[in-house]
Design an enzyme around this catalytic site. Structure first.
Site, PDB file in Angstrom:
ATOM      1  N   GLY A  77      -1.820   5.450   4.290  1.00 49.31           N
ATOM      2  CA  GLY A  77      -3.055   5.505   3.531  1.00 49.31           C
ATOM      3  C   GLY A  77      -3.726   6.862   3.648  1.00 49.31           C
ATOM      4  O   GLY A  77      -3.056   7.893   3.752  1.00 49.31           O
ATOM      5  N   LEU A  78      -5.057   6.861   3.631  1.00 50.12           N
ATOM      6  CA  LEU A  78      -5.860   8.081   3.699  1.00 50.12           C
ATOM      7  C   LEU A  78      -5.524   9.050   2.561  1.00 50.12           C
ATOM      8  O   LEU A  78      -5.423  10.255   2.758  1.00 50.12           O
ATOM      9  CB  LEU A  78      -5.692   8.788   5.058  1.00 50.12           C
ATOM     10  CG  LEU A  78      -6.193   8.014   6.279  1.00 50.12           C
ATOM     11  CD1 LEU A  78      -5.897   8.799   7.560  1.00 50.12           C
ATOM     12  CD2 LEU A  78      -7.675   7.711   6.176  1.00 50.12           C
ATOM     13  N   CYS A  79      -5.317   8.482   1.369  1.00 46.46           N
ATOM     14  CA  CYS A  79      -5.025   9.328   0.210  1.00 46.46           C
ATOM     15  C   CYS A  79      -5.842   8.882  -1.005  1.00 46.46           C
ATOM     16  O   CYS A  79      -5.344   8.829  -2.134  1.00 46.46           O
ATOM     17  CB  CYS A  79      -3.523   9.330  -0.110  1.00 46.46           C
ATOM     18  SG  CYS A  79      -2.730   7.719  -0.107  1.00 46.46           S
ATOM     19  N   GLY A  80      -7.096   8.524  -0.740  1.00 43.11           N
ATOM     20  CA  GLY A  80      -7.996   8.161  -1.824  1.00 43.11           C
ATOM     21  C   GLY A  80      -7.559   6.898  -2.548  1.00 43.11           C
ATOM     22  O   GLY A  80      -7.126   5.927  -1.929  1.00 43.11           O
TER      23      GLY A  80
END
Length: 276
Positions: A77-80
């Site tokens: 994750g951590l990709c908007g």
């Protein structure tokens, strides 16, 4: 303040890592995209000129009762909104366009698998492909999809993925994988080609390669889009953390100054009381 500063260092480091990976992924997709697009265009043009009874098994148009969706996301994750956009687009196809049909899903990426595994529609999970993203490994997945179509286990197969445009922009694609879509209009016109050994044999030999290339391009597009989205998201997160840290510093300094002022006032007040 310490917590925000620590978070800012992490997001800044992730941004630099994604920027480095993006360059390599972007070079890979921009290098292969012209070849893949031209191969698909040529194949569709040739397929459209074949007689219907001599067409490839991969071009059979059947009544659509069974649909297979290939949802391509990332493992992390951590990709908007990169992953959530694909999950929403896939859910929309299931609940709207193909409502009432027998829909199954092949997930490429852990995020898609996590989102759909409880629905009972996940036919297979191919998240391990990102451990070694090569054409040979993707070709195996493509071959299994092709076999699923030929064996009539699916009447239509659609790829759902993010197409890479630039580091800040990804376009959600719902691309038909099978059956092969013939080109309409002028692209269908016969060109003055000389075929050896024959048009039919050439088409049937190229179709499997073209389909494997199409899936590889889609996964490569998604892979580059992931790093672009993560770099952008981490850049924004770093900016937000910097702004928050500055606000906290300002609040802290104001509180400290107010405390010092109060202490000075108390001392002055005490001194005045003693002198009187």
């Amino acid at each position: 303040m310490t917590s925000v500063s620590s978070t800012m260092q992490i997001t800044s480091a992730m941004k630099m890592v994604s920027a480095a990976k993006l360059k390599k992924a972007q070079d890979a997709i921009t290098a292969m995209r012209p070849y893949a697009d031209k191969l698909t265009e040529l194949l569709q043009s040739l397929s459209a000129t074949l007689d219907s009874d001599s067409g490839s098994a991969y071009a059979q148009q059947r009544e659509v009762n069974k649909v297979l969706l290939v949802a391509i996301t990332s493992n992390r994750g951590l990709c908007g909104a990169f992953n959530s956009n694909i999950i929403k687009a896939t859910s929309s196809l299931v609940n709207n366009e193909f409502k009432g049909k027998e829909v199954s899903i092949v997930t490429i990426g852990k995020k898609a698998n996590d989102a759909f595994k409880k629905s009972g529609k996940v036919l297979a999970n191919k998240s391990e492909i990102y451990d070694d993203l090569t054409f040979e490994n993707v070709a195996e997945i493509a071959q299994s999809l092709m076999n699923t179509f030929v064996e009539a286990k699916a009447d239509k197969i659609i790829l759902v993925y993010n197409k890479f445009k630039n580091a800040a922009t990804q376009e959600i694609m719902t691309e038909q994988f099978l059956p092969i879509v013939p080109v309409e209009g002028e692209a269908n016109a016969n060109h003055d080609y000389i075929f050896e050994p024959s048009k039919l044999e050439i088409v049937e030999a190229l179709i499997p390669k073209s389909l494997k290339t199409q899936l590889y391009k889609a996964i490569r597009d998604s892979f580059a889009s992931e790093h672009g989205a993560r770099m952008t998201a981490m850049h924004k997160a770093t900016d937000n953390a910097t702004e928050l840290r500055d606000q906290l510093k300002l609040t802290y300094n104001k509180a400290r100054q107010a405390s010092i002022t109060n202490e000075i006032l108390e001392i002055v007040g005490g001194a005045d009381a003693l002198s009187n």
